[in-house]
Every structure is written in C-alpha cells, then in structure tokens.
Design a protein around this motif. Sequence first.
Motif, PDB file in Angstrom:
ATOM      1  N   GLN A   1       0.948  -1.491   0.321  1.00  0.00           N
ATOM      2  CA  GLN A   1       0.018  -0.240  -0.059  1.00  0.00           C
ATOM      3  C   GLN A   1       1.235   0.982  -0.564  1.00  0.00           C
ATOM      4  O   GLN A   1       1.592   1.407   0.307  1.00  0.00           O
ATOM      5  N   GLY A   2       0.676   2.308  -0.915  1.00  0.00           N
ATOM      6  CA  GLY A   2       0.946   3.372  -0.994  1.00  0.00           C
ATOM      7  C   GLY A   2       2.599   3.466  -1.610  1.00  0.00           C
ATOM      8  O   GLY A   2       3.856   4.231  -1.796  1.00  0.00           O
ATOM      9  N   ALA A   3       2.982   1.787  -1.809  1.00  0.00           N
ATOM     10  CA  ALA A   3       4.001   1.894  -3.034  1.00  0.00           C
ATOM     11  C   ALA A   3       3.733   1.788  -4.592  1.00  0.00           C
ATOM     12  O   ALA A   3       3.157   1.660  -4.766  1.00  0.00           O
ATOM     13  N   LYS A   4       5.188   1.639  -4.909  1.00  0.00           N
ATOM     14  CA  LYS A   4       5.831   1.645  -6.501  1.00  0.00           C
ATOM     15  C   LYS A   4       5.608   0.355  -6.896  1.00  0.00           C
ATOM     16  O   LYS A   4       5.991  -0.311  -5.986  1.00  0.00           O
ATOM     17  N   LEU A   5       5.279  -0.134  -7.596  1.00  0.00           N
ATOM     18  CA  LEU A   5       5.572  -1.564  -8.310  1.00  0.00           C
ATOM     19  C   LEU A   5       5.402  -2.252  -7.155  1.00  0.00           C
ATOM     20  O   LEU A   5       6.164  -3.436  -7.380  1.00  0.00           O
ATOM     21  N   ARG A   6       3.955  -1.956  -7.388  1.00  0.00           N
ATOM     22  CA  ARG A   6       2.539  -2.805  -5.869  1.00  0.00           C
ATOM     23  C   ARG A   6       2.610  -4.632  -6.136  1.00  0.00           C
ATOM     24  O   ARG A   6       3.194  -5.405  -5.046  1.00  0.00           O
ATOM     25  N   LYS A   7       2.772  -5.058  -7.846  1.00  0.00           N
ATOM     26  CA  LYS A   7       2.429  -6.435  -7.505  1.00  0.00           C
ATOM     27  C   LYS A   7       3.706  -6.644  -7.640  1.00  0.00           C
ATOM     28  O   LYS A   7       3.240  -8.240  -7.471  1.00  0.00           O
ATOM     29  N   LEU A   8       4.699  -6.552  -7.893  1.00  0.00           N
ATOM     30  CA  LEU A   8       6.300  -6.938  -7.434  1.00  0.00           C
ATOM     31  C   LEU A   8       6.151  -7.417  -6.606  1.00  0.00           C
ATOM     32  O   LEU A   8       7.251  -8.682  -5.624  1.00  0.00           O
ATOM     33  N   VAL A   9       6.252  -6.173  -5.328  1.00  0.00           N
ATOM     34  CA  VAL A   9       6.842  -6.688  -4.275  1.00  0.00           C
ATOM     35  C   VAL A   9       4.966  -7.683  -3.555  1.00  0.00           C
ATOM     36  O   VAL A   9       5.913  -8.013  -3.141  1.00  0.00           O
ATOM     37  N   ASN A  10       3.953  -7.035  -3.764  1.00  0.00           N
ATOM     38  CA  ASN A  10       3.379  -8.556  -3.259  1.00  0.00           C
ATOM     39  C   ASN A  10       3.396  -9.879  -3.599  1.00  0.00           C
ATOM     40  O   ASN A  10       4.200 -10.509  -3.008  1.00  0.00           O
ATOM     41  N   ARG A  11       4.313 -10.142  -4.911  1.00  0.00           N
ATOM     42  CA  ARG A  11       4.785 -11.625  -5.440  1.00  0.00           C
ATOM     43  C   ARG A  11       5.440 -11.851  -5.055  1.00  0.00           C
ATOM     44  O   ARG A  11       5.756 -13.519  -4.175  1.00  0.00           O
ATOM     45  N   THR A  12       6.700 -11.266  -4.837  1.00  0.00           N
ATOM     46  CA  THR A  12       7.978 -11.955  -4.445  1.00  0.00           C
ATOM     47  C   THR A  12       7.783 -11.629  -2.526  1.00  0.00           C
ATOM     48  O   THR A  12       8.592 -13.047  -2.042  1.00  0.00           O
ATOM     49  N   PHE A  13       7.196 -11.061  -2.185  1.00  0.00           N
ATOM     50  CA  PHE A  13       6.422 -11.493  -0.444  1.00  0.00           C
ATOM     51  C   PHE A  13       6.529 -12.500  -0.508  1.00  0.00           C
ATOM     52  O   PHE A  13       6.883 -13.303   0.472  1.00  0.00           O
ATOM     53  N   LEU A  14       4.985 -12.905  -1.113  1.00  0.00           N
ATOM     54  CA  LEU A  14       4.448 -14.251  -1.745  1.00  0.00           C
ATOM     55  C   LEU A  14       5.154 -15.255  -1.266  1.00  0.00           C
ATOM     56  O   LEU A  14       5.409 -16.258  -0.210  1.00  0.00           O
ATOM     57  N   VAL A  15       6.220 -15.784  -2.279  1.00  0.00           N
ATOM     58  CA  VAL A  15       6.987 -16.479  -2.727  1.00  0.00           C
ATOM     59  C   VAL A  15       8.296 -16.883  -1.289  1.00  0.00           C
ATOM     60  O   VAL A  15       8.622 -18.191  -1.045  1.00  0.00           O
ATOM     61  N   MET A  16       8.099 -15.951  -0.510  1.00  0.00           N
ATOM     62  CA  MET A  16       9.040 -15.514   0.358  1.00  0.00           C
ATOM     63  C   MET A  16       8.676 -16.139   1.457  1.00  0.00           C
ATOM     64  O   MET A  16       9.244 -16.954   2.188  1.00  0.00           O
ATOM     65  N   ALA A  17       7.495 -15.693   0.966  1.00  0.00           N
ATOM     66  CA  ALA A  17       6.786 -16.737   2.496  1.00  0.00           C
ATOM     67  C   ALA A  17       5.879 -17.957   2.633  1.00  0.00           C
ATOM     68  O   ALA A  17       5.876 -18.645   3.877  1.00  0.00           O
ATOM     69  N   GLN A  18       6.001 -18.571   1.394  1.00  0.00           N
ATOM     70  CA  GLN A  18       5.391 -19.984   0.852  1.00  0.00           C
ATOM     71  C   GLN A  18       6.466 -20.355   1.560  1.00  0.00           C
ATOM     72  O   GLN A  18       6.761 -21.455   2.246  1.00  0.00           O
ATOM     73  N   ALA A  19       8.065 -20.092   1.009  1.00  0.00           N
ATOM     74  CA  ALA A  19       9.071 -20.841   1.319  1.00  0.00           C
ATOM     75  C   ALA A  19       9.187 -20.747   3.333  1.00  0.00           C
ATOM     76  O   ALA A  19      10.064 -21.633   3.060  1.00  0.00           O
ATOM     77  N   GLN A  20       8.618 -20.029   3.433  1.00  0.00           N
ATOM     78  CA  GLN A  20       8.063 -19.978   5.336  1.00  0.00           C
ATOM     79  C   GLN A  20       7.745 -21.015   5.686  1.00  0.00           C
ATOM     80  O   GLN A  20       7.115 -21.296   7.123  1.00  0.00           O
ATOM     81  N   GLY A  21       6.456 -21.634   5.282  1.00  0.00           N
ATOM     82  CA  GLY A  21       5.459 -22.579   5.337  1.00  0.00           C
ATOM     83  C   GLY A  21       4.269 -21.982   5.596  1.00  0.00           C
ATOM     84  O   GLY A  21       3.311 -21.931   6.087  1.00  0.00           O
ATOM     85  N   LEU A  22       3.991 -20.582   4.406  1.00  0.00           N
ATOM     86  CA  LEU A  22       2.984 -19.787   4.805  1.00  0.00           C
ATOM     87  C   LEU A  22       1.412 -20.656   4.526  1.00  0.00           C
ATOM     88  O   LEU A  22       1.977 -21.257   3.159  1.00  0.00           O
ATOM     89  N   ASP A  23       0.191 -21.005   4.720  1.00  0.00           N
ATOM     90  CA  ASP A  23      -0.745 -21.819   4.662  1.00  0.00           C
ATOM     91  C   ASP A  23      -1.342 -20.740   3.794  1.00  0.00           C
ATOM     92  O   ASP A  23      -2.185 -21.343   2.557  1.00  0.00           O
ATOM     93  N   ALA A  24      -1.743 -19.603   4.258  1.00  0.00           N
ATOM     94  CA  ALA A  24      -3.200 -19.245   3.756  1.00  0.00           C
ATOM     95  C   ALA A  24      -2.636 -17.664   3.406  1.00  0.00           C
ATOM     96  O   ALA A  24      -2.001 -16.815   4.044  1.00  0.00           O
TER      97      ALA A  24
END
Length: 265
Positions: A202-225
């Motif tokens: 929120q409020g950042a540039k390149l939002r989708k890039l930031v979102n998907r990069t965090f998601l894959v990092m969180a998946q690697a930590q075992g994020l469920d949902a």
Amino acid sequence: MFVIGELINGMYKNVAAAIREKDGAALRALARQQVAAGADALDLNCGPASADPVADMRWLVETVQQEVPVMLSLDSTKPAAIEEGLKVARNRCLINSTSADKEKLQVYIPLAKKYGSCLIGLMMDRKGVPQDKDRRLELAAQILESTQDAGFPSQDVFLDPILLPVNVAQNQLFDILEVIRECRLLTSPAPKTVVGLSNISQGAKLRKLVNRTFLVMAQAQGLDAAILDPLDKDLMEAMAASELILNKTIYCDSFVEAYRKSRGA
Ligand code: THG
C-alpha cells in the motif's frame, strides 16, 4: 496455498458503491471471477463507509453464495456483523478476525465453536501491532492458549502476523517471515498462518512485484493461506512456481496450467 480472494472489500470504491446500491450482479461477478481464477475462499468486508455493517454483511453473504459455493471469510471488526454472516452462511466460514485481547477471544472463540468456523487470530492487542518478533510470537501463544483452553482445534486457527506496508515498516518484514516459520512450533497439531498480502505494497510503487516477491518468500517459510488478488495472473503463476520448487506439486512442462486446473480454475 489456501487462496482467499480480497476483492469484495468496501475499501474499493466500486465495491462500496455496489454495497450502497445493493447491486448484487456486480458482486456476483467479482465472486465468480475470483473463484474462476483459483480462489478457495472469498473475503467479505463491507468497508469503513457502511452505514449498517450487520445488514450489509448479511446481504454480502447471501449475494455471494448465490453464485459460488466456496468458504467465506467474514471480515469485520464488529462481532454482531460476523455473527449475522455466520447465521446465513451455507458453507463453513472463517471469522476474520480476533485480536489477542482476552475480551475479544471470549467473544470470538465461542462463536467459532458454535458455528464450526475457522478463526483468524491477529498478532496484535489493544496496545497495537508489535514492533518485534518476540512480541508477535507471545501474542500468537496467547491466542493458542485461549483456543486450547476452550477445546477449539489449533489447526482451525489461522495466525496473522499483520503485514505492514514496506514504505512504513520495512525493517519488520524479515521478522514477519521468521514468525511465519516459528509459530508453527507453538502447538501440535500446528496452527495455520495467513497474511493480508496487499497490505505490504500500500502506497508503494511496483505493487504487484512487491506482492509476489513477498508471497514466494513467505511460502518458503511455510505460509498456509493468503488474502490476495487472485486476478493478478503473475502472482498466481509465481505461487505455482513456488509450490513446485517447494516440492508440493510434481513438475510437468505445463505446470502453471496443471496448477490452475488443480484449483478448479
Ligand atoms: N489480515 C486479515 N484480514 C485483512 C487484512 C489483513 N483484511 C483486509 C486486508 N488486510 C486484506 N485485503 C486487502 C484488500 C485491498 C487492499 C489491501 C488489502 C488494497 N486496496 C487498495 C489500496 O488500499 O491501495 C484499494 C485501491 C482502490 O481503492 O481501488 O491494497 O492483513 N486477517
């Protein structure tokens, strides 16, 4: 990954207008599109402008379930609005959400038990969102202690470390990734973890890039949902590639297509 579609939220102007004007067709289309794109559940939030959150939540649940048979995440700070949604929902719901405060847990845990719902527990309390990892884990442990005392299954608890915008709390994001991994160790069977993904950009540039990069990092930590925008194709494809790399799905040349089909998309 359990995908909770975020788009039916009064935070969006078009959704706020559809709720105000009781434009069911607009919301049914949003529900259909998200499920067609692979959402397993839909978050329903009347937004801050709702004049009658209880009536609006009932209308949202009734409208959306005419169109899609998925689980609904009832997203409100008002227990009365959540209970109204639970009353009319045909399928199992997620209560979104309780904090770690005792008086909130005393309301939401019995509600989740009564309706057989899952419960999202935010790692925050009346003092606000913690600034560090240990305090987040402490609040997660408090939530689990209360659910266990009440005989509520830990695997139906979704712990949310509360994702903050990268332009506000950049230094907390690494901690949050560690919290996602470590809070699974708090009980056996383990609780689940969830984040509101779009918060981060929120409020950042390149939002989708930031979102998907965090998601894959969180998946690697075992994020469920995650509560996310399932219409973001690059995001859903990054999620598919991540599950492949984590050996959750079997490789084939058309793995993105296979992943889409596996989620009924
Ligand atoms: N945890 C839990 N529930 C949540 C959140 C969470 N529910 C709400 C939210 N956070 C997740 N859903 C969204 C939905 C939209 C956006 C962010 C999170 C978003 N919206 C645009 C914005 O604010 O820039 C709106 C743009 C517009 O008006 O069109 O980013 O963390 N348990």
